[in-house]
Write a protein that holds these residues in place. Sequence first.
Motif, PDB file in Angstrom:
ATOM      1  N   ILE A  40      -6.601  -3.423  -9.153  1.00 15.49           N
ATOM      2  CA  ILE A  40      -5.679  -4.065 -10.106  1.00 15.49           C
ATOM      3  C   ILE A  40      -4.225  -3.827  -9.672  1.00 15.49           C
ATOM      4  O   ILE A  40      -3.409  -4.744  -9.643  1.00 15.49           O
ATOM      5  CB  ILE A  40      -5.907  -3.525 -11.541  1.00 15.49           C
ATOM      6  N   SER A  41      -3.923  -2.583  -9.300  1.00 18.09           N
ATOM      7  CA  SER A  41      -2.541  -2.244  -8.913  1.00 18.09           C
ATOM      8  C   SER A  41      -2.098  -3.055  -7.700  1.00 18.09           C
ATOM      9  O   SER A  41      -0.966  -3.574  -7.665  1.00 18.09           O
ATOM     10  CB  SER A  41      -2.425  -0.752  -8.563  1.00 18.09           C
ATOM     11  N   MET A  42      -2.974  -3.157  -6.713  1.00 22.15           N
ATOM     12  CA  MET A  42      -2.610  -3.916  -5.504  1.00 22.15           C
ATOM     13  C   MET A  42      -2.428  -5.392  -5.820  1.00 22.15           C
ATOM     14  O   MET A  42      -1.530  -6.041  -5.267  1.00 22.15           O
ATOM     15  CB  MET A  42      -3.677  -3.735  -4.414  1.00 22.15           C
ATOM     16  N   HIS A  43      -3.261  -5.901  -6.713  1.00 23.63           N
ATOM     17  CA  HIS A  43      -3.121  -7.305  -7.099  1.00 23.63           C
ATOM     18  C   HIS A  43      -1.754  -7.536  -7.763  1.00 23.63           C
ATOM     19  O   HIS A  43      -1.065  -8.518  -7.468  1.00 23.63           O
ATOM     20  CB  HIS A  43      -4.265  -7.691  -8.048  1.00 23.63           C
ATOM     21  N   ILE A  95       0.100   0.930 -13.514  1.00 29.16           N
ATOM     22  CA  ILE A  95      -0.198  -0.397 -14.098  1.00 29.16           C
ATOM     23  C   ILE A  95       0.627  -0.596 -15.374  1.00 29.16           C
ATOM     24  O   ILE A  95       1.213  -1.649 -15.603  1.00 29.16           O
ATOM     25  CB  ILE A  95      -1.711  -0.537 -14.370  1.00 29.16           C
ATOM     26  N   ASN A  96       0.684   0.459 -16.185  1.00 33.49           N
ATOM     27  CA  ASN A  96       1.465   0.369 -17.418  1.00 33.49           C
ATOM     28  C   ASN A  96       2.945   0.095 -17.114  1.00 33.49           C
ATOM     29  O   ASN A  96       3.584  -0.743 -17.758  1.00 33.49           O
ATOM     30  CB  ASN A  96       1.304   1.655 -18.217  1.00 33.49           C
ATOM     31  N   ALA A  97       3.461   0.784 -16.088  1.00 35.33           N
ATOM     32  CA  ALA A  97       4.885   0.614 -15.743  1.00 35.33           C
ATOM     33  C   ALA A  97       5.173  -0.794 -15.238  1.00 35.33           C
ATOM     34  O   ALA A  97       6.244  -1.348 -15.486  1.00 35.33           O
ATOM     35  CB  ALA A  97       5.290   1.640 -14.685  1.00 35.33           C
ATOM     36  N   VAL A  98       4.225  -1.375 -14.528  1.00 31.57           N
ATOM     37  CA  VAL A  98       4.421  -2.736 -14.018  1.00 31.57           C
ATOM     38  C   VAL A  98       4.541  -3.713 -15.189  1.00 31.57           C
ATOM     39  O   VAL A  98       5.400  -4.588 -15.205  1.00 31.57           O
ATOM     40  CB  VAL A  98       3.252  -3.152 -13.086  1.00 31.57           C
ATOM     41  N   TRP A 151       0.841  -1.206   0.000  1.00 34.35           N
ATOM     42  CA  TRP A 151       0.000   0.000   0.000  1.00 34.35           C
ATOM     43  C   TRP A 151       0.874   1.253   0.000  1.00 34.35           C
ATOM     44  O   TRP A 151       0.595   2.218  -0.705  1.00 34.35           O
ATOM     45  CB  TRP A 151      -0.890   0.026   1.257  1.00 34.35           C
ATOM     46  N   THR A 152       1.906   1.186   0.813  1.00 30.10           N
ATOM     47  CA  THR A 152       2.817   2.333   0.909  1.00 30.10           C
ATOM     48  C   THR A 152       3.464   2.602  -0.441  1.00 30.10           C
ATOM     49  O   THR A 152       3.562   3.760  -0.875  1.00 30.10           O
ATOM     50  CB  THR A 152       3.909   2.040   1.969  1.00 30.10           C
ATOM     51  N   ILE A 153       3.902   1.527  -1.097  1.00 29.61           N
ATOM     52  CA  ILE A 153       4.565   1.681  -2.399  1.00 29.61           C
ATOM     53  C   ILE A 153       3.596   2.312  -3.400  1.00 29.61           C
ATOM     54  O   ILE A 153       3.933   3.291  -4.079  1.00 29.61           O
ATOM     55  CB  ILE A 153       5.079   0.318  -2.912  1.00 29.61           C
ATOM     56  N   LEU A 154       2.380   1.784  -3.454  1.00 29.24           N
ATOM     57  CA  LEU A 154       1.399   2.306  -4.423  1.00 29.24           C
ATOM     58  C   LEU A 154       1.063   3.772  -4.112  1.00 29.24           C
ATOM     59  O   LEU A 154       1.091   4.624  -5.004  1.00 29.24           O
ATOM     60  CB  LEU A 154       0.137   1.443  -4.408  1.00 29.24           C
ATOM     61  N   CYS A 155       0.768   4.039  -2.838  1.00 25.75           N
ATOM     62  CA  CYS A 155       0.376   5.410  -2.464  1.00 25.75           C
ATOM     63  C   CYS A 155       1.523   6.387  -2.734  1.00 25.75           C
ATOM     64  O   CYS A 155       1.284   7.515  -3.186  1.00 25.75           O
ATOM     65  CB  CYS A 155      -0.013   5.478  -0.993  1.00 25.75           C
ATOM     66  N   GLY A 156       2.752   5.975  -2.474  1.00 31.68           N
ATOM     67  CA  GLY A 156       3.902   6.860  -2.682  1.00 31.68           C
ATOM     68  C   GLY A 156       4.047   7.262  -4.144  1.00 31.68           C
ATOM     69  O   GLY A 156       4.215   8.443  -4.464  1.00 31.68           O
ATOM     70  N   TYR A 157       3.961   6.275  -5.024  1.00 33.40           N
ATOM     71  CA  TYR A 157       4.101   6.584  -6.457  1.00 33.40           C
ATOM     72  C   TYR A 157       2.917   7.395  -6.963  1.00 33.40           C
ATOM     73  O   TYR A 157       3.088   8.339  -7.746  1.00 33.40           O
ATOM     74  CB  TYR A 157       4.280   5.296  -7.270  1.00 33.40           C
ATOM     75  N   LEU A 211     -14.751   7.883  -9.307  1.00 32.67           N
ATOM     76  CA  LEU A 211     -14.445   7.120  -8.086  1.00 32.67           C
ATOM     77  C   LEU A 211     -14.431   5.621  -8.383  1.00 32.67           C
ATOM     78  O   LEU A 211     -13.587   4.880  -7.856  1.00 32.67           O
ATOM     79  CB  LEU A 211     -15.477   7.437  -6.988  1.00 32.67           C
ATOM     80  N   GLY A 212     -15.337   5.192  -9.236  1.00 36.25           N
ATOM     81  CA  GLY A 212     -15.383   3.781  -9.634  1.00 36.25           C
ATOM     82  C   GLY A 212     -14.099   3.375 -10.344  1.00 36.25           C
ATOM     83  O   GLY A 212     -13.532   2.308 -10.071  1.00 36.25           O
ATOM     84  N   CYS A 213     -13.645   4.241 -11.250  1.00 41.28           N
ATOM     85  CA  CYS A 213     -12.388   3.965 -11.980  1.00 41.28           C
ATOM     86  C   CYS A 213     -11.233   3.825 -10.991  1.00 41.28           C
ATOM     87  O   CYS A 213     -10.387   2.933 -11.117  1.00 41.28           O
ATOM     88  CB  CYS A 213     -12.071   5.095 -12.950  1.00 41.28           C
ATOM     89  N   ILE A 214     -11.203   4.739  -9.997  1.00 39.70           N
ATOM     90  CA  ILE A 214     -10.116   4.697  -9.005  1.00 39.70           C
ATOM     91  C   ILE A 214     -10.161   3.379  -8.239  1.00 39.70           C
ATOM     92  O   ILE A 214      -9.120   2.735  -8.019  1.00 39.70           O
ATOM     93  CB  ILE A 214     -10.220   5.907  -8.040  1.00 39.70           C
TER      94      ILE A 214
END
Lengths: 309, 263
Positions: free
Chosen positions: B250-253, B161-164, B105-111, B241-244
């Motif tokens: 997806i990002s967390m997965h 997601i694209n970068a992953v 979560w920290t990694i995702l939120c930071g980026y 909000l739905g998109c987010i």
Amino acid sequence: MNTVLELHELKKIYKGGNVALKGISLQIQQGDCFALLGPNGAGKSTTIGIICSLVNKTAGKVSILGYDLDSHSAKIKQHLGLVPQEFNANRFEQVEHILLTQAGYFGIPKRKAQANVDYYLEVLDLKDKRNVQAGALSGGMKRRLMIARAMIHDPDIIILDEPTAGVDVELRHSLWKLVKSINSNGKTIILTTHYLEEAERLCNKVAIIHNGKIAHQGSMRNLLESSANEKLLLTSINKIEQLPQANGYKIKKLNDHSLEVTIDANAGLNSLFKLLDQANIQITSISNASNKLEQLYMRITNQKQVQSS
Amino acid sequence: MITHYSNRVALFTLCRLEVRRFLRIWPQTILPSLISLVLYMLIFGTVIGSQIKTMGGIRYIEYVLPGLVLMPVVNNSYVNVASSFFGNKFQRSIEELLVSSASNWTILCGYVFGGVARGLLTGVLTLLVGLMFVPIKIFNWPLALITILLTSIIFALTGFINAVYANKFDDVSIIPTFVLSPMTYLGGVFYSTDILPEIWQKISHFNPILYQISTFRYSLIGASSMDGSTSFIMPSLLIMLGCIAVLTTISMHLLNTGKGLKS
């Protein structure tokens, strides 16, 4: 001694079917300096990658300080420090920033981390480079930076993945000194290396991985003592005319002034010199034909190779 | 012991690093959007605007301003995360984070924070520059800021997601070139979808950027071309909000499974 790291039947199959680990199990005790040896592609880096959460395991269990890696990954990571094989810091960041950032990732705020950063910059002789971009450092300095980065959160277990690969002799010796001092402070060291002399000098325990399996595991002393014979190179001042013969010694003439002698474990050096003296061979120098651990390593890996084929 | 405090420190560290990164190279990250806006304003305000005069009953230069402000928000939020995360993946410095105790979560939120910060900063600066050309009174500041914020979060997550998935630098530019640009230009930045043939009007309604631009346009000038009403605003915010929610899941997965990061 407490077990700090335990691998149980660890398996890894990469995409495409490449089997890197076929079920390895090993235990590392607190304060050990543990050498993980093996030829290229044996599975050493995969093992380290799994321990450090950089590689997903296929099966098996990793337990560190009593915590299971699958369920307590974050807790485990607090106790691990990794010095990777290749330089992987941000090349555009300054040395000091890299260390402060890494401390921050481990939850250490800047004001608390600064003392540790200053200490490791001093110890690793990087003080003058604190404001230099990492990409501009020399190879040896990059290596030292990665060691400082791995130590910055004061981990209990430090993993060094070929720390002296491609570094000059002087730096290698200074790194050995550093590893010894870290180990003597009670930290557990896991070291992978291709330099068997390095493992012999630094480590008290050893595991040899071959083809994704543990080929040998135990104390370094027991392994070295298990060696059946020793191979020496002797140089003579005078021309060697005839070769002496005796039980326990296999003597081979390399050229007019040098011999290779293989000595059985129960034969001594004194008798050898008497024998050489009787044959009028005046020895001026003596050296190991190859590192003892290297001989054992070759024997173990060759045996496994034959068994598997 | 991993505590919320540790993760907060890790998050703060990553956020600071990301913001410092794009501020350090501001001539590459902030300035181009402002120059583009000035050029657009000169062209659409002076040259084309004088010919078109109005669009949907609104002065043309006022009509295009919201879209021209939102375009750099979309691009900057996306590019910041995509290039930074992929860059770290490429030079393997991402391993610094992966071996640390920072949570996913920290990694995702930071980026995402880095992308949002750049998107918001660019958005506010381009808006201020735009207001020099079109001195309008902002109709609804909170809605304007919420729209910019939600838009930048969406595109920061898309960039992540694209970068992953990206394996080379070219992969990072595929989405902006082939997806974002067409969607932005066809999202009603320069024209009202009302003037399109019926079939294209229907297709346009599947473009989420249309809702973002229309909501933002309403927040700035109090009018929108979409159906001529304001009934779309709440659904638009809900769509965002739905998109987010979907993109975050997806990002967390991806992070939890180590896709594209761990072998």
